[in-house]
Design a protein around this motif. Structure first.
Motif, short mmCIF file in Angstrom:
data_model
loop_
_atom_site.label_atom_id
_atom_site.label_comp_id
_atom_site.label_asym_id
_atom_site.label_seq_id
_atom_site.Cartn_x
_atom_site.Cartn_y
_atom_site.Cartn_z
N GLY A 192 6.70 0.64 -21.54
CA GLY A 192 7.73 0.41 -22.53
C GLY A 192 9.13 0.38 -21.95
N ALA A 193 10.07 -0.11 -22.75
CA ALA A 193 11.50 0.00 -22.49
C ALA A 193 12.12 0.69 -23.70
N TYR A 194 13.33 1.24 -23.52
CA TYR A 194 13.88 2.12 -24.55
C TYR A 194 15.40 1.95 -24.62
N TYR A 217 11.19 5.99 -16.21
CA TYR A 217 11.29 6.79 -17.43
C TYR A 217 10.00 7.51 -17.77
N ASP A 218 8.87 6.96 -17.34
CA ASP A 218 7.59 7.57 -17.67
C ASP A 218 6.96 8.33 -16.51
N VAL A 239 20.88 12.18 -30.82
CA VAL A 239 20.54 11.08 -29.90
C VAL A 239 19.23 10.48 -30.36
N THR A 240 19.20 9.16 -30.50
CA THR A 240 17.99 8.47 -30.94
C THR A 240 17.47 7.59 -29.81
N GLU A 241 16.17 7.36 -29.85
CA GLU A 241 15.51 6.52 -28.84
C GLU A 241 14.65 5.49 -29.55
N GLU A 242 14.89 4.23 -29.24
CA GLU A 242 14.13 3.13 -29.83
C GLU A 242 13.30 2.45 -28.75
N ARG A 243 12.01 2.34 -28.97
CA ARG A 243 11.12 1.69 -27.99
C ARG A 243 11.15 0.18 -28.19
N ILE A 244 11.19 -0.54 -27.07
CA ILE A 244 11.06 -1.99 -27.05
C ILE A 244 9.75 -2.34 -26.38
#
Length: 247
Positions: free
Chosen positions: A225-227, A176-177, A236-241
């Motif tokens: 990170g994870a998302y 992802y990064d 569309v929303t993105e939440e970082r874990i």
């Protein structure tokens, strides 16, 4: 040694440059072994049983050789399930049920799925997962466990795949990064409804599932990170874990 619950560790990592060998298994693979309840010790002939499935890259024998050396260093009893040009074991299901961990390598997830289905491996792996053998993998070896994800299997431009094994009822985004197009393609696939809720990993990050429940994110690299990517109404929303660092 089967786990008490079906377990998947879906990752964008697990391999690093070696000190005296070209590659070594990194913390994510060692964590998958720990999840199975076994441990690896260099020189221990009775180490954890790990089976590598390299279908996504065409069962490349030179890569299997590199992994054999990595397994020797880690103290794993490594085997390879090759499907080209024919299965390398007589009874695939029996062989996989003997393992502590099954690790699936990266490459073409589309080709992987087609070959697995031709050999009935999609159903075999579901039974092996339900029996408690830990499933893990990187890239294509991560996406395969989900409903689908983004892939370059069809060409340099990323596109969506939505017919993966579906053990986990989510989409999956890898690298992802490190690949600039991954994030916008995942957002587009979720926005258009090709994928539902989608779980994504930076390089070096893994997502742990017990059954189909996401338990935590873990990382072999700090600062990653994870998302969770979801469609909420018209956006569309993105939440970082924040992952737990394995070291």
């Amino acid at each position: 040694m089967p786990t008490q619950e079906p377990t998947i560790l879906a990752t964008s990592g697990g391999i690093r440059p070696g000190h005296r060998s070209r590659v070594e298994f990194n913390s994510l693979v060692h964590h998958a072994v720990e999840l199975s309840g076994t441990t690896g010790t260099t020189g221990n002939s009775a180490g954890p049983r790990v089976c590598h499935i390299g279908t996504a890259s065409g069962d490349q024998r030179w890569w299997a050789g590199e992994l054999n050396e990595a397994a020797r260093i880690a103290g794993f009893r490594l085997s390879h399930l090759n499907l080209f040009t024919m299965p390398s074991v007589e009874d695939i299901e029996a062989h996989l049920l003997e393992q502590d961990v099954i690790w699936v390598g990266g490459g073409s997830v589309v080709n992987l799925l087609a070959v697995w289905r031709a050999h009935g491996l999609d159903q075999i792996l579901r039974r092996v997962w339900q029996a408690g053998v830990v499933l893990t993998g990187v890239s294509a070896g991560s996406i395969c466990w989900f409903n689908g994800g983004s892939t370059d299997s069809f060409g340099p431009e990323l596109s969506g795949v939505d017919n993966a094994l579906g053990f986990l009822p989510y989409g999956n985004g890898v690298h992802y990064d490190s690949e600039a197009r991954r994030r916008p393609v995942i957002h587009d696939l979720v926005d258009r409804g090709v994928l539902g809720e989608t779980h994504c990993t930076d390089d070096g990050v893994g997502l742990l599932y017990r059954g189909t429940t996401l338990i935590e994110a873990v990382s072999e690299q700090p600062g990653k990170g994870a998302y969770l990517v979801r469609r909420n109404g018209n956006e569309v929303t993105e939440e970082r874990i924040e992952p737990r660092y394995l070291g």
